[in-house]
Design an enzyme around this catalytic site. Structure first.
Site: not given
Length: 215
Positions: A184, A70, A181, A98, A33
């Site tokens: 990002h 993801g 978040d 991830n 991402s």
């Protein structure tokens, strides 16, 4: 008469235009991402800002965004062959974050990333490889955190690849550079990532251009 002259010009120019398109070198940014530009859009992700830098110099390279939100190292391995259908001159690998967030086995992550690199090199032996270093939060324990961080310099050394040490180190804790978040980058954060990447990428592109001029 004008139509005939136009047709003649096009006949002579078309092969040159097609040659220019064929000779354009591809830079494949292959990641999760972060590369995909989650929250800001692909047009504001760091590969797009790299393309702006390339265009400003008039260089014949195309930055291809191969990011998928993801994505894990296993997911990347499952789709790398599809992404390699077209030639790759430079391959930028931004994957594994991830895996770390999910606590995936470290050996599995490293093996998947190595297999991705192997497939790139097998199909395009002249491709240059750039690896972006990743880190994970300390909640999985110091042993996992330390060994995860070591995956990237190890891969770079073992594959004679360029390394961008921990890709996001200058973004953490800065609300202007990171989205709410905390994972990002914002558009400003992506511009910073583009600057970091460009420092490593630009000399490689110069070298590739020199190779083209001597062949």
């Amino acid at each position: 008469m004008k139509r005939i002259l136009t047709a003649i010009v096009l006949i002579f120019l078309l092969p040159m235009l097609l040659l220019g398109q064929e000779s354009q070198k591809r830079i494949l940014f292959f990641g999760d991402s972060i590369t995909a530009g989650y929250g800001v859009g692909e047009e504001n992700a760091f590969p797009a800002f790299i393309q702006q830098k390339i265009d400003s110099l008039g260089w014949n390279f195309k930055a291809v965004n191969g990011g998928s939100s993801g994505e894990t190292s296993a997911g990347g391995l499952s789709r790398i062959d599809w992404m390699l259908r077209q030639p790759v001159s430079v391959f930028v690998l931004e994957l594994g974050g991830n895996d770390g967030l999910r606590g995936i086995d470290l050996n599995t992550t490293k093996k998947n990333l190595q297999n991705i690199i192997d497939r790139v090199e097998a199909k395009y032996p002249d491709a240059r490889i750039i690896i972006t270093g990743m880190q994970v939060p300390p909640n999985l324990g110091p042993d996992y955190t330390t060994k995860f961080k070591e995956i990237y310099p190890d891969l770079a050394k073992e594959n004679n690849a360029e390394l961008i040490p921990y890709f996001l180190d200058e973004l953490g804790g800065n609300s202007e550079l990171m989205q709410s978040d905390g994972i990002h980058p914002t558009e400003a954060g992506h511009r910073l990532l583009a600057e970091k990447t460009w420092k490593v990428l630009k000399p490689i592109l110069k070298s590739k251009r020199a190779e083209n001029h001597t062949n």
